[in-house]
Write an enzyme that holds these catalytic residues in place. Structure first.
Site, mmCIF file in Angstrom:
data_model
loop_
_atom_site.group_PDB
_atom_site.id
_atom_site.type_symbol
_atom_site.label_atom_id
_atom_site.label_comp_id
_atom_site.label_asym_id
_atom_site.label_seq_id
_atom_site.Cartn_x
_atom_site.Cartn_y
_atom_site.Cartn_z
ATOM 1 N N ASP A 178 6.538 2.224 -0.681
ATOM 2 C CA ASP A 178 5.445 1.628 -1.464
ATOM 3 C C ASP A 178 5.534 0.115 -1.545
ATOM 4 O O ASP A 178 4.574 -0.555 -1.919
ATOM 5 C CB ASP A 178 5.530 2.128 -2.916
ATOM 6 C CG ASP A 178 5.076 3.555 -3.050
ATOM 7 O OD1 ASP A 178 4.043 3.893 -2.490
ATOM 8 O OD2 ASP A 178 5.776 4.327 -3.739
HETATM 9 C C1 BGC Z 1 8.544 1.151 -7.020
HETATM 10 C C2 BGC Z 1 8.335 2.339 -6.145
HETATM 11 C C3 BGC Z 1 7.252 3.182 -6.740
HETATM 12 C C4 BGC Z 1 5.996 2.343 -6.891
HETATM 13 C C5 BGC Z 1 4.795 3.100 -7.381
HETATM 14 C C6 BGC Z 1 7.264 0.423 -7.233
HETATM 15 O O1 BGC Z 1 7.447 -0.606 -8.136
HETATM 16 O O2 BGC Z 1 9.550 0.335 -6.492
HETATM 17 O O3 BGC Z 1 9.523 3.066 -5.981
HETATM 18 O O4 BGC Z 1 6.989 4.270 -5.933
HETATM 19 O O5 BGC Z 1 6.267 1.262 -7.725
HETATM 20 O O6 BGC Z 1 4.757 3.303 -8.736
HETATM 21 C C1 NOJ Z 2 8.605 6.497 -5.205
HETATM 22 C C2 NOJ Z 2 7.323 7.141 -4.858
HETATM 23 O O1 NOJ Z 2 7.076 8.211 -5.741
HETATM 24 C C3 NOJ Z 2 7.324 7.640 -3.439
HETATM 25 O O2 NOJ Z 2 6.074 8.142 -3.106
HETATM 26 C C4 NOJ Z 2 7.698 6.517 -2.509
HETATM 27 O O3 NOJ Z 2 7.699 7.005 -1.217
HETATM 28 C C5 NOJ Z 2 9.018 5.900 -2.899
HETATM 29 N N1 NOJ Z 2 8.949 5.468 -4.239
HETATM 30 C C6 NOJ Z 2 9.435 4.732 -2.016
HETATM 31 O O4 NOJ Z 2 8.716 3.590 -2.256
#
Ligand code: BGC
Ligand code: NOJ
Length: 814
Positions: free
Chosen positions: A487
């Site tokens: 993400d």
């Molecule tokens: C985090 C991710 C998360 C995303 C969506 C980001 O700040 O690092 O791990 O999936 O937010 O909420």
């Molecule tokens: C948490 C999210 O729930 C997942 O969808 C994503 O792939 C990972 N973070 C990595 O960013």
């Protein structure tokens, strides 16, 4: 250092010290009514949706972190001293404190001044309520006069609004109290037809429903004024903060034990039968009273608990293994499977790190969660798949999430993540492999929940696949969109405004930034889809998917290859990410893990080279980090990944979710020792001895372990709700133990450590029990199978034809 121990026979983790490094929690409920409960009875409950139907209030980011919950107080009516058997909130010096977190229940208790007390909390199957069974025993030589108090704080339903909109909410709170049952009915007078209730099995010495009356104006939960005074005030909440508290007086002879049952629940009335008598403003309670009465009866409560135990016995019984490694056995047989149930139910919405108001059910997440869940409840998996697919957009793209109560997709946490659609193919394929239920592909499913837009699920899969074909970049690799699995790789974002969310801010419609990870995912999804198509005798389509998949594989091997490992991406300027040419972020786990998992580069040595590089550059004793070197600056063209300090989260943390991709990749190379070594590095049970460093629960995976660039290297964060659960389960069960579902039947292809003499397992698959034993006779991964004594060709056990319900499979590894 440890803070408890595993009781494997009881399927419990027993915490023996209340001040664990972080709250160590458990989940109550596995259908519609859910609760989170910490080892000191902290936490909250909700019905279906942690945001929209919050039953009890919880303050996140509190000090101390875990505060507020299902608290019981005991008061010695002679000495006037009071305490909480769960330690919080009074924090007395207890003896024999234990918290037993089990499958869908927790038992928390202790002794204090000769009074032993413990409470068993659980949610009966099929009910929207939780039962608290408080047992109090007088261990003194003299009689004891004790008051027992229950307490909870109601949430005014919408947890987000409840935590912010005080000008309104301090005026709306309403309750009723009838026969000792406290009914919380805020907004019931207008548009809601649901209420909560909190009942007690014993005659009451008093109750309270107004928080201030219970606590006193300046006291906290550690010192409720009414508990200190020894009597509740029978307050009726009007506005402010409705709570529920009961008082029961117990006169206990030496050695005497008494049980009090409390029931906290949620109920909906038919809209036209909200009030009794009709036309009044009084809740119609006829519809719920029998349920309350039932569970306030200790015998019925015990019977419901026994049913819950049997339910878990049968769910976990679907796959059980006995290997030489205790950590593998306990995670696979108990805790990892159990965590897969939690991730399936919650996605990433409600834990002690996910506030329950930020995220609903993720499209990408929920599809992946199926990998670890589908065998446990295929019917629920089917329903989930159809719900997810119904949020898919006509373009084949996906909303990133939906709210479980409305089941409608939304862009609250962003959209346009170009990997999303492919996970639907992976999820459906896992379902088909488990169940053989081909009818799901013909189920009519809407796009974007629009009535009239129904098309067979199979077409949804086609659109998922085609979504990428119409979004290819300069090298022919998939465009990344807002981001892919990671993400935080926001290559089209270019955010320079403080506080802007990388997930939701306006993105450039980038036509350059490409993802090698999505390429790997596309190659795999294409093959899975081709297998599905050929099973449906759609040969031309199958050929097309295979051809596109092969084409992408070639592009990945050419333009996605850096010489020794797979590149991660191309940025918006066409520059390489995850290349030895980069100053930071030279090599990433996701592309290398997923491409090898997908079988890319197995024949020409590239997969082996990539995973050797991962081993040299990314593997640490606490797991494999996302990338190296960590980003030490903020790179505007990279986005959120470089916003994290080095070693945390996506910036070179050990993201446990992706470690299994490398484990699976290693099994594809035949490296059982290394695959298992990686598995063990992040296996929570194997890390139990370092609980003081790891800090999160030793019985479930956390999303992240701080990487070697972080000062707190080895410290886990964000436990419970993570794709780690499903992927680790899938990696150990299907690839290392090699008991793998396939469209044709159960495949047995272990790639286990060389020093394992073998293992045994039982697997119920499509209604047949497979008793499997594997014996190692040589060091390799060649398997020779006999089924019910007769040798078979290949490694797929054909489904029994004669209606047989049990099959014995023996495998010899050489
Ligand atoms: C985090 C991710 C998360 C995303 C969506 C980001 O700040 O690092 O791990 O999936 O937010 O909420
Ligand atoms: C948490 C999210 O729930 C997942 O969808 C994503 O792939 C990972 N973070 C990595 O960013």
């Amino acid at each position: 250092m440890k803070f408890g121990y595993f009781d494997d026979l009881s399927r419990e983790y027993v915490i023996t010290q209340p001040d664990t490094p972080l709250p160590w929690i458990n989940y109550l409920g596995c259908e519609a009514y859910f609760g989170i409960i910490s080892n000191t009875a902290g936490g909250y409950s909700f019905y279906r949706d942690a945001r929209l139907r919050r039953i009890t209030r919880y303050r996140y980011n509190n000090v101390p972190m875990d505060f507020g919950g299902r608290y019981i107080y005991l008061r010695d009516n002679e000495s006037k001293e009071f305490w909480s058997p769960s330690w919080q909130p009074t924090r007395n010096d207890l003896t024999d404190y234990t918290c037993r977190h089990g499958m869908g229940y927790s038992v928390i208790g202790s002794s204090y001044d000769g009074i032993e007390a413990h409470t068993r909390y659980f949610v009966p199957l099929g009910e929207n309520l939780e039962v608290w069974q408080l047992t109090v025993t007088n261990k003194r030589a003299t009689k004891a006069s004790i008051s027992a108090f229950s307490s909870i704080e109601f949430c005014l339903w919408d947890a987000q609004d409840d935590a912010t909109n005080f000008q309104r909410n301090f005026n709306t709170g309403q309750v009723e109290v009838e026969d000792g049952v406290i009914y919380h009915k805020t907004e019931y007078r207008e548009r809601r037809n649901h209420f909560a209730y909190f009942g007690c099995s014993e005659p009451l010495a008093g109750f309270d429903t107004q928080r201030d009356a219970f606590l006193g104006p300046y006291n906290g939960w550690d010192k409720p004024a009414a508990v200190a005074a020894g009597h509740l005030t029978n307050s009726i909440a009007h506005g402010w903060s409705p709570i529920g508290a009961h008082q029961v007086k117990l006169e206990l002879a030496p050695g005497e034990t008494r049980q009090i049952v409390f029931v906290l629940g949620y109920h909906e009335n038919p809209v036209d039968q909200k009030f009794d008598p009709p036309g009044s403003q009084t809740i119609n309670k006829k519809t719920v009273k029998p349920t309350i009465a039932k569970y306030l009866d200790p015998k019925q409560a015990d019977a419901a608990f026994e049913q819950l135990r049997q339910y878990w016995e049968s769910v976990l019984g679907i796959f059980q293994v006995n290997t030489p490694d205790i950590h593998t056995n306990r995670m696979v047989n108990i805790w990892n499977a159990y965590q897969c149930m939690a991730t399936f139910n919650m996605s990433r919405s409600a834990s002690f790190y996910e506030s329950g108001i930020g995220r609903g059910l993720g499209f990408r997440d929920s599809n992946q969660d199926l990998l670890g869940f589908v065998h446990m409840a295929p019917a629920r998996a089917r329903e989930r798949i159809l719900d997810l697919a119904a949020t898919q957009l006509p373009t084949g793209g996906a909303y990133h999430q939906y709210q479980p109560l409305t089941k409608r997709g939304n862009n609250d946490i962003g959209g346009g993540f170009n990997d999303d659609p492919h996970w639907l193919i992976i999820g459906v394929s896992a379902y088909l492999k488990e169940t053989g239920d081909w009818s799901i592909l013909d189920a009519p499913v809407q796009y974007d929940n629009e009535p009239g837009s129904e098309q067979p699920l199979y077409e949804h899969l086609q659109r998922s696949f085609n979504y990428t074909l119409s979004r290819l970049g300069p090298h022919g690799l998939p465009l990344i969109g807002r981001a892919d699995w990671n993400d935080c790789l926001n290559l089209n974002c270019f955010s320079d405004t403080p506080g802007q969310s990388f997930q939701t801010t306006t993105n450039k419609e980038g036509k350059v930034a490409e993802s090698v990870f999505i390429a790997g995912l596309f190659v795999l999804a294409g093959r899975e889809l081709a297998a599905i198509a050929s099973h449906r005798d759609l040969k031309a389509e199958a050929d097309k998917y295979l051809a596109e998949s092969a084409k992408m594989e070639k592009i990945t091997l050419d333009s996605g290859w850096d010489g020794e490992w797979f590149l991660r991406a191309y940025d918006d300027f066409g520059g390489k990410i995850g290349s030895k040419e980069c100053k930071e972020g030279k090599i990433f786990i996701e592309s290398n893990g997923f491409c090898t998992l997908a079988g890319i580069g197995l024949d020409d040595g590239k997969a082996a080279s990539a995973l050797a590089a991962v081993n040299q550059q990314l593997a640490t004793k606490h797991g494999i980090v996302v990338q190296q070197p960590a980003y030490t600056h903020y790179y505007i063209e990279m986005g959120e990944i470089s916003s994290y300090p080095p070693g945390y989260k996506e910036n070179a943390g050990v993201f446990c979710h992706v470690n299994p991709w490398v484990m699976i990749g290693e099994t594809r190379l035949g490296h059982g020792d290394l695959a298992f070594d990686y598995y063990s590095r992040i296996n929570p049970s194997a890390r139990e001895e370092i609980s003081d460093l790891h800090r999160c629960e030793p019985y479930v995976y956390a999303q992240m372990i701080a990487g070697r660039d972080a000062p707190s290297f080895g410290e886990a964060k964000n436990s419970w709700l993570t794709g780690t659960a499903a992927w680790n389960y899938y990696a150990i069960v299907q690839w290392i133990l090699g008991i793998r579902t396939s469209l044709e039947g159960l495949q047995i292809a272990p790639v286990i450590p060389t020093n394992w003499p073998g293992f045994t397992a039982t697997r119920t698959f499509r209604g047949v029990v497979y008793k499997i034993s594997i014996e190692r006779k040589g060091n390799g991964n060649q398997i020779a199978l006999t089924v019910d004594g007769s040798p078979i060709k290949g490694n797929i056990v054909p489904p029994p034809t004669g209606g047989q319900k049990e099959v014995t499979v023996k495998g010899i590894l050489s």
